[in-house]
Design an enzyme around this catalytic site. Structure first.
Site, PDB file in Angstrom:
ATOM      1  CB  CYS A 116       0.147   6.931 -32.899  1.00 49.03           C
ATOM      2  SG  CYS A 116      -0.822   5.759 -33.859  1.00 49.03           S
ATOM      3  CG  HIS A 171       0.555  10.107 -37.199  1.00 51.54           C
ATOM      4  ND1 HIS A 171       1.564   9.615 -36.428  1.00 51.54           N
ATOM      5  CD2 HIS A 171      -0.399   9.155 -37.214  1.00 51.54           C
ATOM      6  CE1 HIS A 171       1.244   8.414 -36.002  1.00 51.54           C
ATOM      7  NE2 HIS A 171       0.044   8.100 -36.452  1.00 51.54           N
TER       8      HIS A 171
END
Lengths: 463, 248
Positions: B98, B197
């Protein structure tokens, strides 16, 4: 406007009645939704007619704080409207107001009537400027359901914007121990009352998942003398002088009694009071201090506090106990890393390992992203038996595998779903069963318990 | 054959700034999967203003909020960029998730026009289209190496790969790099960038072991990873597939 509000009130009641008849829960969300949809100014117009509202917001502790604050105001002889089932969006407020409206859309007996509303963090930001609460309680700011809200800093930013639009006569009660909360509360032009926890040894360092590590004002070096938990504690910035304000309402000499509650001293400018509570955990000491500060902000004295707070039962699913045949269920709602980690530490204060059921769902109200369980220190779990369930039981099983959790008896039992997991956990009829559960899984457990005659549906318990 | 127990050096970059979505679960996963195989891990935590204290065979960095990402970018360029690039050049592996992935590409352009320089590990850049444009949020499934990867994404920035970049995977469900070209993540040598994630490694044990194999190729040449029993890992993987609306 009045006609519209009257129609909104009627439609809301009809929707609630239909929903209850269809057996779909208490009908509160539906009735409020209908009223707020027909009249978008429904909530603020009703609040304007009564003697003001107190708003309670923050990531964790809203429901408990709202219950405690409501009890303190009622003990002072006030009539209070509140949203006690944790329905903390605009529709929940509308639903709480509906029963107080006459057929013309006016609030009946509005004089002397007050509202204590728990508000979701973002609902506070959107509603507070138009509702103009007389007082607002800011509990804490932790990471929570980031799939819904984006980032923690963004929540602080929308709070700041809402506080800038509050009337200067509004009184803020804010957590002195949370630097992120203090940074936004300090923007308020009007009076501020701070609450905090003194006299605890605390932790040696910030938790790995703590959300605030640097000064929220200047991004400088924030130093903690005491970390109570997460990023809460006694801090000062080495660069800009930003520091913990001296609390007006402080918890001191905190002594835990495991899952059974705690005792502590509540210190205010009027003196110290000995408080005994059924609510376990330091996080609940913060909640009770927040309620006391909120009561002061609402102009109520705290003489009755020891009596009122001692009688306060755990809120819905917050260390609430349910008799299930030979077993006592202890429901502990967990929905984000801070709350879950505090709950795990609380369990460690029990002398014996406990039979434990962990339920993980991924509904919208739980957070569809289950990543957060990897920020929870399940390494602390020492269960005698362990069953994991819920829609994401397999994710929880994986988490406890990597945490190296070894139940005293047998391996970790994985039972996807709620009923199969509860039945597996109850199979050996333990004396006590701790249930760590996300929000929708808790509603399901309560539904099961209610179907089996162990507990009344929650909408029947609240006035 | 595996003669002596290897030692793996992991550098965990900016855990104080870049751990927004529990990406520390990736480090836990790597440590445990090594421990179960008798591999010793040494994890150095590199916090803001720290310099790398020793070399590393595997770098791990997670996602952060805008402000924290800015601080991490400063820390990287001021103290650690050269060392990290040198280690990667010498064969070290990396998992960048990310915001960390964005910082390892050329640059991140924020909604207000500001620009954060990246390390350029990946030939890619990220643009935030503005707060009015919805974030990319939800379950992701993508095709990788003849298998699938599962995870959850939550990012405002859109990442576009340059001509010299290889995507990590092809999006089957979700948004991926930019919600347009169906690519997800990037690969450069032994470095992997991704938006997933979950934490991503525990429920993608094939990716976790792929990363360990890359890192061990440098730390312990000739070492072969013993297989593990991954029943719990694949069960969680299948649960994530179902959450994304796919058949497990």
């Amino acid at each position: 406007m009045r006609a519209r509000r009257s129609v909104a009130a009627l439609a809301g009641r009809a929707a609630g009645w239909l929903s209850r008849r269809a057996g779909r829960g208490g009908g509160t969300a539906v009735s409020g939704l209908a009223a707020a949809w027909i009249d978008p100014t429904f909530v603020q117009e009703c609040v304007r007619q009564i003697d003001g509202a107190v708003a309670v917001t923050g990531t964790n502790g809203k429901t408990t704080t709202t219950a405690a604050l409501t009890a303190l105001l009622r003990a002072d002889g006030q009539r209070v409207i509140t949203n006690p089932t944790g329905s903390n969006l605009e529709r929940g407020l509308a639903a709480a107001l509906l029963p107080h409206l006459g057929w013309t859309g006016q609030v009946r007996e509005a004089r002397g009537l007050r509202a204590v509303f728990e508000l979701d963090e973002w609902a506070f930001a959107s509603l507070a400027p138009s509702m103009q609460p007389r007082a607002a309680v800011f509990l804490n700011l932790f990471r929570d359901q980031l799939d819904r809200y984006g980032e923690v800093d963004r929540t602080a930013a929308v709070w700041a914007a809402a506080i800038d639009r509050l009337d200067a006569n509004a009184v803020l009660a804010a957590n002195a121990d949370d630097p992120a909360v203090v940074a936004v509360a300090r923007r308020h032009r009007g009076p501020q009352i701070y609450f905090g926890v003194d006299g605890v040894e605390g932790q040696s360092e910030l938790d790995a998942w703590a959300d605030v590590r640097r000064c929220p004002r200047c991004a400088g070096r924030l130093r903690w003398d005491v970390v109570v938990y997460a990023h809460l504690g006694h801090y000062a910035c080495a660069d800009c002088g930003f520091r913990r304000p001296q609390p007006t309402v402080a918890v001191d000499a905190y002594r835990p009694r495991g899952l059974d509650g705690a005792t502590f001293r509540l210190v205010t400018p009027e003196g110290a009071q000995e408080i005994t509570t059924q609510l376990p955990g330091l996080y609940n000491a913060y909640n009770l201090a927040a309620a006391a500060a909120g009561a002061r902000a609402a102009g109520v004295d705290l003489q009755a506090a020891p009596h009122v707070l001692a009688a306060l039962p755990p809120a819905f699913g917050r260390a609430e106990t349910i008799r299930a045949g030979a077993t006592t269920l202890i429901l502990l709602l967990v929905k984000n890393p801070t709350g879950a980690n505090q709950t795990l530490r609380l369990l460690r204060t029990e002398p014996e390992p406990l039979d434990t059921l962990v339920l993980l769902n991924d509904g919208v109200a739980d957070g569809e992203d289950v990543s957060w369980i990897w920020d929870v220190d399940f390494e602390l779990l020492r269960p005698s038996r362990l069953v994991v369930g819920g829609r994401r039981a397999d994710d929880m099983a994986l988490r406890v595998k990597y945490a190296g959790v070894q139940p005293g008896v047998g391996g970790v039992e994985v039972r996807p779903g709620i009923a199969p997991a509860l039945d597996a956990a109850l199979q050996t009829a333990p004396r006590r069963l701790v249930v760590l559960t996300t929000y929708t899984a808790m509603l399901d457990v309560r539904g099961l318990c209610s179907n089996r005659g162990w507990v009344a549906p929650y909408w029947q318990e609240t006035p | 054959m595996n003669d002596s127990a290897p030692v793996l050096r992991i550098a965990y970059l900016y855990p104080d700034l870049m751990n927004l979505y529990a990406d520390r679960g990736n480090v836990t996963c790597l440590e445990r999967r090594c421990a179960w195989r008798g591999i010793t891990t040494r994890v150095q935590r590199v916090e803001w203003n720290d310099r790398l204290r020793e070399g590393a065979d595997l770098f791990v960095i997670g996602g952060g909020q805008d402000r924290q990402q800015e601080l991490a970018s400063q820390g990287l360029t001021a103290h650690n960029a050269d060392r990290i690039l040198a280690e990667l050049g010498a064969g070290a592996a990396m998992l960048a998730v990310c915001g960390g992935y964005q910082l390892m590409a050329h640059r991140y352009r924020s909604a207000d026009g500001g620009e954060l320089p990246g390390l350029g590990v990946f030939d890619a850049e990220t643009v935030h289209p503005g707060s009015g444009v919805p974030r990319c949020i939800g379950n992701v499934v993508c095709a990788w190496n003849g298998a699938r990867l599962v995870g959850f994404e939550n990012h405002g920035g859109r990442t576009y790969l340059g001509a010299g970049a290889q995507p990590l995977a092809q999006v089957l469900r979700g948004h991926g790099n930019n919600a347009r070209d169906r690519t997800e993540g990037a690969v450069a040598g032994a470095a992997i960038g991704t938006y997933l994630h979950g934490s991503v490694l525990p429920k993608n044990p094939h990716l976790a072991d792929h990363l360990l194999a890359l890192a061990l190729a440098r730390a312990a040449p000739g070492y072969t990873l013993p297989a593990l029993r991954d029943d719990a890992e694949w069960a969680a993987h299948r649960a994530a597939l179902r959450a994304a609306g796919l058949r497990a």
